[in-house]
Design a protein around this motif. Structure first.
Motif, short mmCIF file in Angstrom:
data_model
loop_
_atom_site.label_atom_id
_atom_site.label_comp_id
_atom_site.label_asym_id
_atom_site.label_seq_id
_atom_site.Cartn_x
_atom_site.Cartn_y
_atom_site.Cartn_z
N ARG A 337 27.63 46.34 -42.50
CA ARG A 337 28.78 47.26 -42.51
C ARG A 337 30.02 46.55 -43.05
O ARG A 337 30.76 47.12 -43.88
CB ARG A 337 29.06 47.76 -41.09
CG ARG A 337 30.21 48.76 -40.99
CD ARG A 337 30.65 48.99 -39.56
NE ARG A 337 31.21 47.80 -38.97
CZ ARG A 337 32.48 47.41 -39.14
NH1 ARG A 337 33.31 48.11 -39.90
NH2 ARG A 337 32.92 46.32 -38.56
N VAL A 338 30.25 45.32 -42.63
CA VAL A 338 31.39 44.56 -43.12
C VAL A 338 31.25 44.29 -44.61
O VAL A 338 32.21 44.43 -45.39
CB VAL A 338 31.54 43.24 -42.33
CG1 VAL A 338 32.62 42.35 -42.95
CG2 VAL A 338 31.88 43.52 -40.87
N ALA A 339 30.05 43.91 -45.04
CA ALA A 339 29.82 43.66 -46.46
C ALA A 339 30.08 44.90 -47.29
O ALA A 339 30.60 44.82 -48.42
CB ALA A 339 28.38 43.16 -46.67
N ALA A 340 29.74 46.06 -46.76
CA ALA A 340 29.98 47.31 -47.49
C ALA A 340 31.47 47.58 -47.65
O ALA A 340 31.91 48.07 -48.70
CB ALA A 340 29.30 48.47 -46.76
N LEU A 341 32.27 47.26 -46.63
CA LEU A 341 33.72 47.42 -46.74
C LEU A 341 34.27 46.52 -47.84
O LEU A 341 35.14 46.93 -48.63
CB LEU A 341 34.40 47.07 -45.41
CG LEU A 341 34.23 48.06 -44.26
CD1 LEU A 341 34.80 47.48 -42.97
CD2 LEU A 341 34.91 49.39 -44.58
N VAL A 342 33.78 45.29 -47.91
CA VAL A 342 34.24 44.36 -48.94
C VAL A 342 33.81 44.83 -50.32
O VAL A 342 34.61 44.84 -51.28
CB VAL A 342 33.70 42.94 -48.65
CG1 VAL A 342 34.05 41.99 -49.80
CG2 VAL A 342 34.26 42.40 -47.33
N HIS A 364 28.08 36.83 -41.78
CA HIS A 364 28.85 37.24 -42.95
C HIS A 364 29.84 36.14 -43.29
O HIS A 364 30.50 35.59 -42.42
CB HIS A 364 29.60 38.55 -42.68
CG HIS A 364 30.23 39.14 -43.89
ND1 HIS A 364 31.38 38.63 -44.46
CD2 HIS A 364 29.87 40.20 -44.67
CE1 HIS A 364 31.69 39.35 -45.53
NE2 HIS A 364 30.79 40.31 -45.68
N PRO A 365 30.00 35.80 -44.57
CA PRO A 365 30.94 34.73 -44.94
C PRO A 365 32.37 35.08 -44.55
O PRO A 365 32.79 36.24 -44.61
CB PRO A 365 30.80 34.65 -46.47
CG PRO A 365 29.52 35.35 -46.80
CD PRO A 365 29.31 36.38 -45.74
N ALA A 366 33.13 34.06 -44.16
CA ALA A 366 34.56 34.25 -43.93
C ALA A 366 35.21 34.63 -45.25
O ALA A 366 35.08 33.93 -46.25
CB ALA A 366 35.17 32.97 -43.38
N THR A 367 35.91 35.76 -45.26
CA THR A 367 36.35 36.38 -46.51
C THR A 367 37.83 36.70 -46.47
O THR A 367 38.33 37.23 -45.47
CB THR A 367 35.53 37.66 -46.77
OG1 THR A 367 34.14 37.32 -46.87
CG2 THR A 367 35.97 38.36 -48.04
N VAL A 368 38.52 36.41 -47.57
CA VAL A 368 39.93 36.76 -47.73
C VAL A 368 40.06 37.55 -49.02
O VAL A 368 39.56 37.14 -50.07
CB VAL A 368 40.82 35.51 -47.80
CG1 VAL A 368 42.29 35.91 -47.96
CG2 VAL A 368 40.64 34.64 -46.55
N LEU A 369 40.72 38.70 -48.93
CA LEU A 369 40.93 39.58 -50.08
C LEU A 369 42.41 39.77 -50.34
O LEU A 369 43.24 39.67 -49.43
CB LEU A 369 40.29 40.95 -49.83
CG LEU A 369 38.79 41.03 -49.55
CD1 LEU A 369 38.41 42.44 -49.16
CD2 LEU A 369 37.99 40.57 -50.74
#
Length: 486
Positions: A337-342, A364-369
């Motif tokens: 679900r988190v990957a889909a948001l990204v 899920h990898p720590a992600t900054v957008l």
């Protein structure tokens, strides 16, 4: 071999009336960690009846005796820290640091509940009639239906029951099906060993597909006097509606879309450390997590460079390893679900500064957008994972507008070296909690904890928790006979 647990009803461990069980899955390995009884509506009724039967004696128990139970439970919980680490790691994928934090805060919630038992409550009122005395008396409500989530299972499992019990109520707890032991049965084990009488706390576990049915049966039971729910905003709306339908008071602590604001007078290195903690503790699976990092233009380049580098270096993977920061989410489905948001944000033009990509199982990898705009789902949706968005502002008005651009209002962090400046900004942020020169994740057992807007209503902590789970009666005493007109 998977462990097995049954329902706790009236002080006894009993199977579900149907004999059904539900699997409790280790999110990192995918193995079955435990099998728990899968309650049905008939089991809910048994649990409420047991709580109702235990209520008169518990409400009448001497305050010092009740207080002693909470104090013993706090010490017992501290002594079981390693057991809790192993349990939370297997049941929810929690890292060691997060698990130990849960133990420490949950034990102090119990100690605060102990203090609340003997704290003054109620008031003496002035009376209109000569010789009369008026009293505002706080009294327990009866049976409280308590719903505990999985993400901070010891903290929120204890918080679900501590204040209601301290106020003199009895409780039927329904822990999340993702943490039925840590958020429910383990908490009950500790309180039972501390001397809590049979029937005062009952625990019903359930299969995921039965969650709505069990919740509705519990809220609707005529012997339930109040509802205590911590969880998502979506489910909270349903719980609040059910409670209102039955005219039952509810305390709802729901989701957040929280901002960490870095003002122009912030210490950038401190801001990087604070924001990293506020965003990525427990892999972002905290209602107070900082989904959005709002940075003043004058420090944005320096902050973004250092923050992105720090996030990229966070150890990820096995929650059993002592240095892991980014452990698995509660399930592989949650990670997807988190990957889909990204993915949605990137497809619409957002930029990945670090992380992104597909999860490995539940990790899920720590992600900054950056560059996330209002037409992207992530702009308003609670990430509840190791993901944040960086945005910039040029003045306080813009910062406040960005922070308030959400239906939620739980917490906010404002990083600044100027407390006066920070307070001026904090007064304009629409949230139940604001931390000046700190990030958004903080909880203290004596403080009024709760949100505004779609983050819920009611407050936990100290006297506010006692007030939430008791009601006020007006009692008068006439010291002389009144004269009536007829």
């Amino acid at each position: 071999m998977a462990i097995t647990r049954e329902l706790l009803i009236g002080g006894r461990d009993v199977p579900a009336a149907s004999g059904r069980t539900a699997e409790d899955i280790d999110p990192f390995t995918g193995d079955v960690y435990a099998r728990v009884a899968a309650a049905g509506p008939e089991d809910v009724a048994r649990a409420v009846e047991a709580a109702d039967a235990a209520f008169p004696a518990w409400a009448a128990l001497a305050p010092f005796a009740r207080r002693g139970i909470f104090l013993r439970a706090a010490d017992l919980l501290d002594s079981r820290a390693e057991q809790a680490v192993a349990l939370m790691g297997r049941e929810t994928g929690a890292t060691r640091g997060w698990s130990l934090f849960n133990v420490a805060l949950a034990a102090n919630i119990l100690r605060e509940a102990a203090a609340a038992v003997t704290a003054p409550r109620g008031a003496v009122l002035s009376a209109q009639e000569e010789g009369a005395l008026g009293l505002a008396v706080r009294e327990p409500l009866g049976v409280v239906a308590a719903f505990a989530p999985w993400n901070a299972p010891l903290i929120l499992g204890v918080r679900a029951v501590a204040a209601p019990l301290a106020a003199g109520n009895t409780v039927v707890a329904k822990p999340s099906e993702n943490a039925p032991i840590a958020a429910g049965l383990f908490v009950a084990d500790v309180l039972r060993e501390a001397g809590l009488p049979d029937g005062v706390l009952n625990v019903v576990t359930n299969a995921a597909q039965d969650a709505a049915q069990i919740a509705e049966a519990l809220i609707a039971h005529p012997r339930v006097g109040a509802v205590n729910f911590t969880g998502s905003t979506g489910v909270g709306r349903l719980v609040g509606a059910h409670a209102a339908q039955h005219l039952k008071p509810a305390v709802l602590e729901l989701g957040g879309k929280n901002a960490v604001m870095v003002l122009d007078d912030a210490d950038v290195d401190y801001a990087v450390d604070a924001a990293t903690f506020g965003v990525f503790m427990n892999s972002g699976q905290i209602c107070m997590s900082g989904d959005r990092v709002l940075v003043h233009e004058s420090v944005a380049d320096a902050f973004t460079r250092r923050f992105t580098a720090k996030v990229a270096s966070l150890p990820a993977g096995d929650p059993g390893l002592p240095h892991t920061v980014i452990g698995p989410l509660v399930s592989a489905a949650a990670a997807r679900r988190v990957a889909a948001l990204v993915r949605d944000a990137v497809a619409a033009g957002a930029t990945v500064l670090t992380g992104g990509g597909e999860p490995e199982g539940a990790v899920h990898p720590a992600t900054v957008l950056s560059g996330v705009t209002a037409d992207m789902e992530l702009h308003y949706a609670e990430a509840f994972g190791p993901v944040c968005v960086i945005d910039t502002f040029g003045d306080d008005d813009t910062a406040v507008a960005l922070a308030n651009d959400t239906e939620n209002g739980l917490t906010c962090g404002i990083i600044t070296e100027n407390a006066t400046h920070g307070l001026a900004v904090a007064r304009r942020v629409h949230s139940g909690i604001v931390h000046i020169n700190d990030q958004s994740v903080a909880d203290e057992p004596h403080a009024p904890f709760g949100g505004v807007k779609a983050s819920g209503y009611g407050r936990f902590g100290g006297r506010w928790g006692i007030e939430a789970f008791s009601h006020t009666r007006w009692v008068t005493i006439a010291t002389q006979q009144a004269r009536y007109p007829f």
